[in-house]
Write a protein that holds these residues in place. Structure first.
Motif, short mmCIF file in Angstrom:
data_model
loop_
_atom_site.label_atom_id
_atom_site.label_comp_id
_atom_site.label_asym_id
_atom_site.label_seq_id
_atom_site.Cartn_x
_atom_site.Cartn_y
_atom_site.Cartn_z
N THR A 14 0.81 -1.21 0.00
CA THR A 14 0.00 0.00 0.00
C THR A 14 0.85 1.27 0.00
N ILE A 15 2.16 1.11 0.02
CA ILE A 15 3.07 2.26 0.03
C ILE A 15 3.38 2.68 -1.41
N VAL A 16 3.47 3.99 -1.62
CA VAL A 16 3.99 4.51 -2.88
C VAL A 16 5.46 4.87 -2.65
N LEU A 17 6.36 4.10 -3.27
CA LEU A 17 7.79 4.36 -3.13
C LEU A 17 8.25 5.33 -4.21
N ARG A 18 9.25 6.11 -3.87
CA ARG A 18 9.90 6.98 -4.86
C ARG A 18 11.40 6.88 -4.68
N ALA A 19 12.08 6.62 -5.77
CA ALA A 19 13.54 6.51 -5.77
C ALA A 19 14.07 7.56 -6.74
N GLY A 20 14.81 8.55 -6.19
CA GLY A 20 15.23 9.67 -7.01
C GLY A 20 16.71 9.97 -6.88
N VAL A 21 17.20 10.72 -7.86
CA VAL A 21 18.61 11.13 -7.87
C VAL A 21 18.68 12.55 -7.29
N PRO A 22 19.41 12.75 -6.19
CA PRO A 22 19.50 14.10 -5.60
C PRO A 22 20.17 15.07 -6.56
N TYR A 23 19.85 16.35 -6.36
CA TYR A 23 20.39 17.37 -7.25
C TYR A 23 21.91 17.50 -7.14
N ASP A 24 22.46 17.13 -5.97
CA ASP A 24 23.91 17.26 -5.80
C ASP A 24 24.65 15.96 -6.09
N ALA A 25 23.99 14.99 -6.74
CA ALA A 25 24.64 13.73 -7.06
C ALA A 25 25.77 13.96 -8.06
N ARG A 26 26.84 13.17 -7.94
CA ARG A 26 27.97 13.30 -8.85
C ARG A 26 27.61 12.92 -10.28
N THR A 27 26.79 11.89 -10.42
CA THR A 27 26.43 11.40 -11.76
C THR A 27 24.94 11.08 -11.78
N SER A 28 24.45 10.83 -12.96
CA SER A 28 23.07 10.38 -13.12
C SER A 28 22.97 8.90 -12.78
N SER A 29 21.73 8.41 -12.68
CA SER A 29 21.48 6.97 -12.50
C SER A 29 20.62 6.50 -13.66
N TRP A 30 20.42 5.19 -13.70
CA TRP A 30 19.64 4.60 -14.79
C TRP A 30 18.56 3.69 -14.20
#
Length: 489
Positions: free
Chosen positions: A410-426
């Motif tokens: 019943t949870i809505v999860l969110r996985a995000g890349v912070p603005y200060d991250a060194r690189t992007s994710s995929w």
């Protein structure tokens, strides 16, 4: 949220069920009535609210109205008819009347009705509970399907599977002149499949041997009464990818290396299919996830914080992200470092709470079905597919204390890349549709309203999953401890 199953002339199916109690006696059967009113999942608009940082309006809103309806093919199977015979039907016509395209809504509620991430906590809980109750009922009864249109799915580049697809197609078209068999369009000119040879040797096949495309699967999924998957678990995942919303019941023949999702032996396909068409099927509803990519929008403020934007105090009209594609997945959503040489930094949220910051090669967010796939390889738990949970497992975490965690569905999860991250994710979805997440982007993961109906063997459905992990993973397999031999003087 109001989750109502309607039968007949708008009468709640729950009332009909009270009059005719469902039980697990296999002599009772349920027939899919293609001439009756389809069952529907109805969301009451007045209880729908938009989550913070969810959407940027793509067009001016149109005048509102009071009706938002969606429906799922498997919901039409729950109405009880006690084996009453039904007249012949045309599945494609029935499908067209059943599938109301949400983007035709003249009052711009398509996004609200289509995406689970926009539902309130109570709406998601009610939806998940309703699907679980439906799954319990389906697992205790036998469904008699009036099969006419049969979808065959096999790898079109595998020589062995092409031969098996041709053999199965020939057998089905010979068995009953009412059957229409759909195979992949790429096989139409395939020399090994030899569609022209089939039609030349059997003129009665004309008009009954047909070819499906990805567009047909997306636009008219109710055309097909059943899917026959020839291959391994990857073929079943491909079926889930083809049918993103409504999924016909999938009967999978085992021709791969593992076989968690493929329950039937292909060598016995004539007996298996004859029994399925004559005696009915038992269906297991597998939980799927709805995953939506959310893109960060350019703003004047350059000193931005992802945590503040997603759970901080912001005005309702300050939209920070917009959607960029939604996927219904059967196994897992993976957010990882991709080709980058450094590990990923990922912010993980649950509902309106910031859970943790993940510093690892990535994070795997898995369904119970996917617990035996990437989740297992990453060190996650095995999980029975009937469990209503979400499994979160870090991939090579740069800490000793990040243990796998199991959360409610019943949870809505969110996985995000912070603005200060060194690189992007995929991000990838069942290993497909791999996309880059730049700093500020995130993915929402929630339970989907469109589960995956998998056909189970009638004679061993209760122990099927344990048999799978014992057979394929050698679960708890070791040499038996020897007994003591007492010495007596």
């Amino acid at each position: 949220m109001s989750l109502d199953y309607f039968a007949g002339d708008g009468i709640p199916a729950s009332n009909a069920t009270n009059q005719n109690e469902l039980n697990d006696n296999d002599s009772k059967s349920i027939s899919s009535d293609h001439d009756s009113q389809p069952l529907e999942v109805v969301f009451e608009e007045d209880s729908i609210r938009r989550r913070r940082s969810s959407l940027v309006p793509s067009a001016p809103s149109r005048p509102g109205h009071h009706r938002t309806k969606t429906q799922c093919f498997v919901h039409t199977l729950i109405e009880k008819h006690d084996g009453i015979a039904f007249k012949d039907h045309n599945a494609s016509y029935e499908g067209l009347s059943q599938e109301r395209r949400v983007d035709k809504d003249p009052f711009d509620h398509a996004e609200q009705s289509h995406h689970s991430r926009l539902l309130t906590k109570k709406q998601i809980s009610d939806m998940a509970f309703g699907i679980r109750e439906l799954s319990k009922k389906l697992s205790q009864i036998r469904l008699m399907l009036n099969v006419r249109n049969i979808f065959i799915l096999a790898k079109a580049h595998d020589e062995t599977l092409i031969k098996h697809a041709r053999e199965t197609t020939d057998w089905l078209l010979t068995k009953d002149e009412k059957y229409k068999v759909y195979v992949e369009q790429t096989l139409e000119k395939n020399k090994l499949f030899d569609a022209d040879g089939l039609l030349k040797n059997n003129p009665g096949y004309q008009g009954r041997l047909r070819f499906w495309t990805n567009e047909l699967c997306a636009e008219r999924p109710q055309t097909f009464d059943i899917v026959l998957a020839l291959g391994g678990d990857g073929t079943v995942l491909y079926a889930s990818w083809l049918f993103q919303r409504i999924v016909p019941p999938v009967l999978a023949f085992s021709m791969g290396s593992l076989g968690f999702l493929t329950k039937f032996d292909y060598e016995q396909y004539p007996q298996t299919l004859s029994r399925v068409f004559n005696e009915g099927i038992t269906v297991s509803l597998r939980l799927r996830f709805e995953a939506t990519i959310m893109r960060s929008q350019t703003r004047e403020n350059t000193n931005r914080d992802l945590v503040e934007e997603l759970i901080g105090e912001e005005n309702e009209d300050n939209h920070t992200h917009k959607p960029d594609g939604t996927h219904n997945i059967l196994n897992e959503v993976v957010v990882d470092r991709g080709p980058n040489p450094t590990m990923s930094s990922i912010e993980l949220f649950g509902d309106d709470e910031h859970f943790t910051t993940v510093q690892a090669d990535g994070v795997c967010i898995s369904t119970p079905t996917g617990s035996t796939a990437y989740n297992l390889a990453a060190g996650g738990s095995l999980c029975h597919p009937d469990n209503p949970v979400i499994l979160v497992t870090a991939i090579c975490a740069h800490t000793l204390s990040f243990r796998p965690i199991i959360l409610p569905d019943t949870i809505v999860l969110r996985a995000g890349v912070p603005y200060d991250a060194r690189t992007s994710s995929w991000a990838s979805f069942d290993g497909r549709e791999r996309v880059e997440l730049k700093p500020g982007d995130y993915v929402t993961i929630s339970a989907s309203r469109f589960p995956f109906p998998s056909v189970l063997p009638l004679d061993r459905r209760s122990k099927d999953w344990i048999d799978s992990i014992s057979r394929t993973l050698q679960w708890n397999s070791r040499q038996r401890q020897k007994e003591f031999k007492e010495w007596t003087s």
